[in-house]
Design a protein around this motif. Sequence first.
Motif, PDB file in Angstrom:
ATOM      1  N   TYR A  23      24.318 -31.460  64.991  1.00 14.09           N
ATOM      2  CA  TYR A  23      23.534 -32.568  65.540  1.00 14.09           C
ATOM      3  C   TYR A  23      23.996 -33.914  64.988  1.00 14.09           C
ATOM      4  O   TYR A  23      23.957 -34.927  65.711  1.00 14.09           O
ATOM      5  CB  TYR A  23      22.048 -32.347  65.264  1.00 14.09           C
ATOM      6  CG  TYR A  23      21.416 -31.347  66.210  1.00 14.09           C
ATOM      7  CD1 TYR A  23      21.137 -31.704  67.530  1.00 14.09           C
ATOM      8  CD2 TYR A  23      21.117 -30.065  65.799  1.00 14.09           C
ATOM      9  CE1 TYR A  23      20.558 -30.800  68.413  1.00 14.09           C
ATOM     10  CE2 TYR A  23      20.540 -29.150  66.664  1.00 14.09           C
ATOM     11  CZ  TYR A  23      20.269 -29.521  67.983  1.00 14.09           C
ATOM     12  OH  TYR A  23      19.702 -28.624  68.858  1.00 14.09           O
ATOM     13  N   VAL A  26      26.732 -34.869  67.259  1.00 19.68           N
ATOM     14  CA  VAL A  26      26.418 -35.088  68.676  1.00 19.68           C
ATOM     15  C   VAL A  26      25.453 -36.250  68.896  1.00 19.68           C
ATOM     16  O   VAL A  26      25.623 -37.040  69.836  1.00 19.68           O
ATOM     17  CB  VAL A  26      25.852 -33.777  69.284  1.00 19.68           C
ATOM     18  CG1 VAL A  26      25.349 -34.005  70.702  1.00 19.68           C
ATOM     19  CG2 VAL A  26      26.919 -32.695  69.273  1.00 19.68           C
ATOM     20  N   ILE A  27      24.425 -36.352  68.044  1.00 18.50           N
ATOM     21  CA  ILE A  27      23.414 -37.398  68.269  1.00 18.50           C
ATOM     22  C   ILE A  27      23.338 -38.405  67.128  1.00 18.50           C
ATOM     23  O   ILE A  27      22.573 -39.375  67.217  1.00 18.50           O
ATOM     24  CB  ILE A  27      22.006 -36.793  68.514  1.00 18.50           C
ATOM     25  CG1 ILE A  27      21.473 -36.081  67.270  1.00 18.50           C
ATOM     26  CG2 ILE A  27      22.041 -35.843  69.714  1.00 18.50           C
ATOM     27  CD1 ILE A  27      20.041 -35.574  67.419  1.00 18.50           C
ATOM     28  N   ARG A  31      19.296 -40.073  64.052  1.00 19.74           N
ATOM     29  CA  ARG A  31      18.475 -39.442  65.085  1.00 19.74           C
ATOM     30  C   ARG A  31      18.230 -37.977  64.762  1.00 19.74           C
ATOM     31  O   ARG A  31      17.133 -37.449  64.999  1.00 19.74           O
ATOM     32  CB  ARG A  31      19.158 -39.601  66.443  1.00 19.74           C
ATOM     33  CG  ARG A  31      18.306 -39.128  67.610  1.00 19.74           C
ATOM     34  CD  ARG A  31      18.793 -39.710  68.918  1.00 19.74           C
ATOM     35  NE  ARG A  31      18.145 -39.081  70.061  1.00 19.74           N
ATOM     36  CZ  ARG A  31      16.909 -39.358  70.468  1.00 19.74           C
ATOM     37  NH1 ARG A  31      16.186 -40.247  69.795  1.00 19.74           N
ATOM     38  NH2 ARG A  31      16.386 -38.745  71.511  1.00 19.74           N
ATOM     39  N   ARG A  32      19.215 -37.318  64.186  1.00 19.96           N
ATOM     40  CA  ARG A  32      19.031 -35.924  63.784  1.00 19.96           C
ATOM     41  C   ARG A  32      17.932 -35.808  62.727  1.00 19.96           C
ATOM     42  O   ARG A  32      17.064 -34.928  62.801  1.00 19.96           O
ATOM     43  CB  ARG A  32      20.338 -35.358  63.247  1.00 19.96           C
ATOM     44  CG  ARG A  32      20.277 -33.865  62.894  1.00 19.96           C
ATOM     45  CD  ARG A  32      19.878 -33.581  61.466  1.00 19.96           C
ATOM     46  NE  ARG A  32      20.833 -34.105  60.518  1.00 19.96           N
ATOM     47  CZ  ARG A  32      20.646 -34.132  59.207  1.00 19.96           C
ATOM     48  NH1 ARG A  32      19.507 -33.687  58.687  1.00 19.96           N
ATOM     49  NH2 ARG A  32      21.562 -34.639  58.392  1.00 19.96           N
ATOM     50  N   MET A  35      14.603 -36.112  64.392  1.00 17.37           N
ATOM     51  CA  MET A  35      14.231 -34.921  65.149  1.00 17.37           C
ATOM     52  C   MET A  35      13.818 -33.778  64.225  1.00 17.37           C
ATOM     53  O   MET A  35      12.784 -33.125  64.451  1.00 17.37           O
ATOM     54  CB  MET A  35      15.386 -34.466  66.041  1.00 17.37           C
ATOM     55  CG  MET A  35      15.065 -33.200  66.827  1.00 17.37           C
ATOM     56  SD  MET A  35      16.342 -32.701  68.000  1.00 17.37           S
ATOM     57  CE  MET A  35      17.635 -32.166  66.907  1.00 17.37           C
ATOM     58  N   TRP A  68      12.173 -34.685  72.814  1.00 12.26           N
ATOM     59  CA  TRP A  68      13.376 -34.082  72.237  1.00 12.26           C
ATOM     60  C   TRP A  68      13.869 -32.914  73.090  1.00 12.26           C
ATOM     61  O   TRP A  68      14.674 -32.114  72.632  1.00 12.26           O
ATOM     62  CB  TRP A  68      13.080 -33.577  70.819  1.00 12.26           C
ATOM     63  CG  TRP A  68      12.691 -34.628  69.831  1.00 12.26           C
ATOM     64  CD1 TRP A  68      11.448 -34.864  69.321  1.00 12.26           C
ATOM     65  CD2 TRP A  68      13.554 -35.602  69.233  1.00 12.26           C
ATOM     66  NE1 TRP A  68      11.481 -35.919  68.442  1.00 12.26           N
ATOM     67  CE2 TRP A  68      12.757 -36.389  68.368  1.00 12.26           C
ATOM     68  CE3 TRP A  68      14.912 -35.885  69.347  1.00 12.26           C
ATOM     69  CZ2 TRP A  68      13.287 -37.445  67.616  1.00 12.26           C
ATOM     70  CZ3 TRP A  68      15.441 -36.930  68.599  1.00 12.26           C
ATOM     71  CH2 TRP A  68      14.637 -37.690  67.746  1.00 12.26           C
ATOM     72  N   ASP A  70      15.985 -32.345  75.581  1.00 14.32           N
ATOM     73  CA  ASP A  70      17.420 -32.116  75.769  1.00 14.32           C
ATOM     74  C   ASP A  70      18.085 -31.691  74.466  1.00 14.32           C
ATOM     75  O   ASP A  70      18.947 -30.790  74.461  1.00 14.32           O
ATOM     76  CB  ASP A  70      18.094 -33.370  76.319  1.00 14.32           C
ATOM     77  CG  ASP A  70      17.664 -33.693  77.739  1.00 14.32           C
ATOM     78  OD1 ASP A  70      17.062 -32.809  78.395  1.00 14.32           O
ATOM     79  OD2 ASP A  70      17.919 -34.826  78.187  1.00 14.32           O
ATOM     80  N   GLU A  71      17.692 -32.327  73.375  1.00 15.80           N
ATOM     81  CA  GLU A  71      18.313 -32.016  72.085  1.00 15.80           C
ATOM     82  C   GLU A  71      17.943 -30.613  71.618  1.00 15.80           C
ATOM     83  O   GLU A  71      18.779 -29.883  71.071  1.00 15.80           O
ATOM     84  CB  GLU A  71      17.902 -33.052  71.038  1.00 15.80           C
ATOM     85  CG  GLU A  71      18.511 -34.429  71.250  1.00 15.80           C
ATOM     86  CD  GLU A  71      17.721 -35.295  72.239  1.00 15.80           C
ATOM     87  OE1 GLU A  71      18.064 -36.465  72.389  1.00 15.80           O
ATOM     88  OE2 GLU A  71      16.746 -34.772  72.838  1.00 15.80           O
ATOM     89  N   MET A  74      19.887 -27.941  73.287  1.00 15.03           N
ATOM     90  CA  MET A  74      21.255 -27.794  72.773  1.00 15.03           C
ATOM     91  C   MET A  74      21.355 -26.611  71.809  1.00 15.03           C
ATOM     92  O   MET A  74      22.405 -25.976  71.702  1.00 15.03           O
ATOM     93  CB  MET A  74      21.695 -29.068  72.047  1.00 15.03           C
ATOM     94  CG  MET A  74      21.917 -30.270  72.929  1.00 15.03           C
ATOM     95  SD  MET A  74      22.328 -31.717  71.890  1.00 15.03           S
ATOM     96  CE  MET A  74      22.343 -33.016  73.134  1.00 15.03           C
ATOM     97  N   TRP A  75      20.257 -26.343  71.083  1.00 14.61           N
ATOM     98  CA  TRP A  75      20.260 -25.217  70.141  1.00 14.61           C
ATOM     99  C   TRP A  75      20.580 -23.922  70.872  1.00 14.61           C
ATOM    100  O   TRP A  75      21.213 -23.008  70.312  1.00 14.61           O
ATOM    101  CB  TRP A  75      18.892 -25.133  69.459  1.00 14.61           C
ATOM    102  CG  TRP A  75      18.821 -24.279  68.231  1.00 14.61           C
ATOM    103  CD1 TRP A  75      18.866 -22.915  68.159  1.00 14.61           C
ATOM    104  CD2 TRP A  75      18.668 -24.733  66.877  1.00 14.61           C
ATOM    105  NE1 TRP A  75      18.728 -22.486  66.860  1.00 14.61           N
ATOM    106  CE2 TRP A  75      18.604 -23.577  66.048  1.00 14.61           C
ATOM    107  CE3 TRP A  75      18.544 -25.989  66.282  1.00 14.61           C
ATOM    108  CZ2 TRP A  75      18.446 -23.659  64.666  1.00 14.61           C
ATOM    109  CZ3 TRP A  75      18.385 -26.057  64.910  1.00 14.61           C
ATOM    110  CH2 TRP A  75      18.342 -24.911  64.122  1.00 14.61           C
TER     111      TRP A  75
END
Length: 206
Positions: A23, A26-27, A31-32, A35, A68, A70-71, A74-75
């Motif tokens: 993460y 990617v973000i 931001r990780r 989250m 969250w 979309d994030e 991703m998992w």
Amino acid sequence: MPVEAVVFDIGNVLIEWQPERYYDRVIGEDRRREMFSAVDLHGMNDLVDQGHHFTDTIYAWAEKYPEWRDEIRMWHDNWIELAAPAIPHSVRLQRALRAKGVPVFALTNFGVQNFDYATTVYPFLNEFDRHYVSGRMKMVKPHVPIYQMVEQDCGLPPETLLFTDDRIDNIETARGRGWQTHHFDGPKGWAERLVAEGLLSPDEAA
């Protein structure tokens, strides 16, 4: 007592498991952190490890946190990027033990569907003599019942099992059962332990 079987954890022993690192890439780290503070993603993953369905669990979790969504998905959707890369030296040790005729077991907290997926990406996961996968067994480390089930299934005395895991709580439970243990902090130390036990020669453990 001589070792009759070697038991490997998988995450951070044979395959790196660092979701935060994925993460961050990617973000972004800020931001990780936001989250992971707002969403108990490791708690979500614990449910998968306990046998809850991989897709259903993660997608339901994502709907609980629409900001969250979309994030979190991703998992699931990019899971193999979270569970990467393999740790080559550890894989060589697994294969060297089997080549010497030493039984090698996996004891891992892992979901059913994502473990099956991982075996298609990492062939060495198919090369264990016995698989003890928490999602299939509906019990997880570090709780005693999963260790008891390993003992009952393999039929070996606990003191003849040599177990490596990166988490000290998992190690402590095994030690309490009488298993021989190695707290994994890298393949070099694990290789040295296998040599010290007389299971591999220095060349075989290289």
